[in-house]
Design an enzyme around this catalytic site. Structure first.
Site, mmCIF file in Angstrom:
data_model
loop_
_atom_site.group_PDB
_atom_site.id
_atom_site.type_symbol
_atom_site.label_atom_id
_atom_site.label_comp_id
_atom_site.label_asym_id
_atom_site.label_seq_id
_atom_site.Cartn_x
_atom_site.Cartn_y
_atom_site.Cartn_z
ATOM 1 C CG ASN A 168 29.137 -71.122 13.939
ATOM 2 O OD1 ASN A 168 29.071 -71.279 12.496
ATOM 3 N ND2 ASN A 168 30.440 -71.841 14.351
ATOM 4 C CD1 TRP A 169 22.613 -71.057 12.636
ATOM 5 C CD2 TRP A 169 21.944 -71.024 10.607
ATOM 6 N NE1 TRP A 169 21.740 -70.382 12.664
ATOM 7 C CE2 TRP A 169 21.170 -70.335 11.269
ATOM 8 C CE3 TRP A 169 21.604 -71.136 9.216
ATOM 9 C CZ2 TRP A 169 19.904 -69.531 11.023
ATOM 10 C CZ3 TRP A 169 20.722 -70.427 8.557
ATOM 11 C CH2 TRP A 169 19.763 -69.409 9.546
ATOM 12 C CE LYS A 170 29.253 -75.686 15.830
ATOM 13 N NZ LYS A 170 30.524 -76.111 16.667
ATOM 14 C CG HIS A 177 34.823 -71.786 14.458
ATOM 15 N ND1 HIS A 177 34.754 -73.130 14.722
ATOM 16 C CD2 HIS A 177 33.700 -71.193 15.411
ATOM 17 C CE1 HIS A 177 34.101 -73.554 15.726
ATOM 18 N NE2 HIS A 177 33.188 -72.442 15.983
ATOM 19 C CD GLU A 202 33.501 -76.512 14.877
ATOM 20 O OE1 GLU A 202 32.768 -76.136 13.803
ATOM 21 O OE2 GLU A 202 33.016 -76.674 15.876
ATOM 22 C CD GLU A 208 33.528 -69.967 19.942
ATOM 23 O OE1 GLU A 208 32.123 -69.776 19.932
ATOM 24 O OE2 GLU A 208 34.027 -70.543 18.944
ATOM 25 N N GLY A 251 31.073 -77.675 21.277
ATOM 26 C CA GLY A 251 30.543 -78.948 20.870
ATOM 27 C C GLY A 251 30.810 -79.813 21.811
ATOM 28 C CB SER A 262 28.666 -76.286 25.555
ATOM 29 O OG SER A 262 29.294 -76.989 24.736
ATOM 30 N N GLY A 301 26.677 -72.464 19.091
ATOM 31 C CA GLY A 301 26.734 -73.172 17.809
ATOM 32 C C GLY A 301 25.585 -73.899 17.936
ATOM 33 N N GLY A 302 25.748 -74.994 18.790
ATOM 34 C CA GLY A 302 24.582 -76.129 18.505
ATOM 35 C C GLY A 302 23.276 -75.645 18.963
#
Ligand code: PEP
Length: 232
Positions: free
Chosen positions: A6-8, A90, A92, A156, A162, A192, A213-214
């Site tokens: 997930n590149w956000k 998600h 976010e 998640e 994150g 993470s 993600g990151g």
């Protein structure tokens, strides 16, 4: 085993193209790989990854086919672009854009009906875990979803997204086992995930992959996680 990146809100078309060109030249066998760029970078990712086994998914999708929904994108539009699936719900989206269990389920249902694969994200907050409400929260979130061959759930925990805090393998296994008792679909772990912790998380029997993600933003760390998954 499925690894989704997930590149956000990172990587516009130029950066996405650079990443996809390098990803497509990377040997990746024995694992299903998905990248989830922002909307504006979907087209270039689909184009550059065409003919590979790597799929491209969106980070959200609207429930209507078309209409007066400024800022939204529909499942048939994504299909037209050659997109394979979408993330829905998600944390976010829930935290900053008012997404709820209901809107998540509506988005999931419409996307599945349009032929997209769906990664529906669920998970408790830190306060909910501390209050001992994790199972109730997961039960409530999953109750809105219906099993489907093209549905994957991502567990998640909000406190792990994150933050650098990762669920222990035992916490992940327990939550995944509980989710599987409610809904018979593959369950990805997210929160993470990094090359250093991927093996212990992915080797849990109820963990069917990861939503990253990151660590999906750098080719080396994303590929390392994919290769770990392939080796298990
Ligand atoms: C995510 O964005 O779904 C996620 C799990 O992020 P991170 O890996 O950075 O915690």
């Amino acid at each position: 085993m499925l690894i989704a990146g997930n590149w956000k809100m990172y990587k516009g078309p130029a950066e996405a193209a650079d990443f996809c060109l390098r990803l497509r030249d990377t040997e990746l066998e024995g694992v299903d790989v998905v990248v989830c760029p922002p909307f504006v970078s979907l087209a270039v990712a689909v184009q550059l990854l065409a003919g590979t086994e790597i799929a491209v998914a969106a980070q959200n999708v609207h429930w209507e086919v078309e209409g007066a929904y400024t800022g939204e994108v529909s499942a048939p539009m994504l299909r037209e672009l050659g997109v394979y699936g979408a993330i829905v719900g998600h944390s976010e989206r829930r935290q900053y854009f008012g997404e709820s269990d209901e809107t998540t389920a509506t988005r999931a249902r419409s996307a599945l009906a349009a032929g997209l694969c769906v990664i529906a994200r669920v998970g408790e907050t830190e306060e909910e875990r501390e209050r001992g409400e994790t199972e109730n929260v997961l039960r409530r979130q999953v109750a809105f979803l219906e099993a489907d061959d093209n549905l994957v759930v991502a567990y998640e925990p909000v406190w792990a997204i994150g933050t650098g805090k990762t669920a222990t393998p035992e916490i992940a296994q327990e939550a995944h086992g509980f989710l599987k008792s409610l809904l018979d679909v593959p369950i990805l772990y997210g929160g993470s995930v990094k090359p250093e912790n991927a093996a212990e998380l992915l080797s849990q029997p109820a963990v069917d992959g990861a939503l990253v993600g990151g660590a999906s933003l750098e080719l080396d760390s994303f590929v390392a996680i994919c290769r770990t998954a392939a080796s298990l």
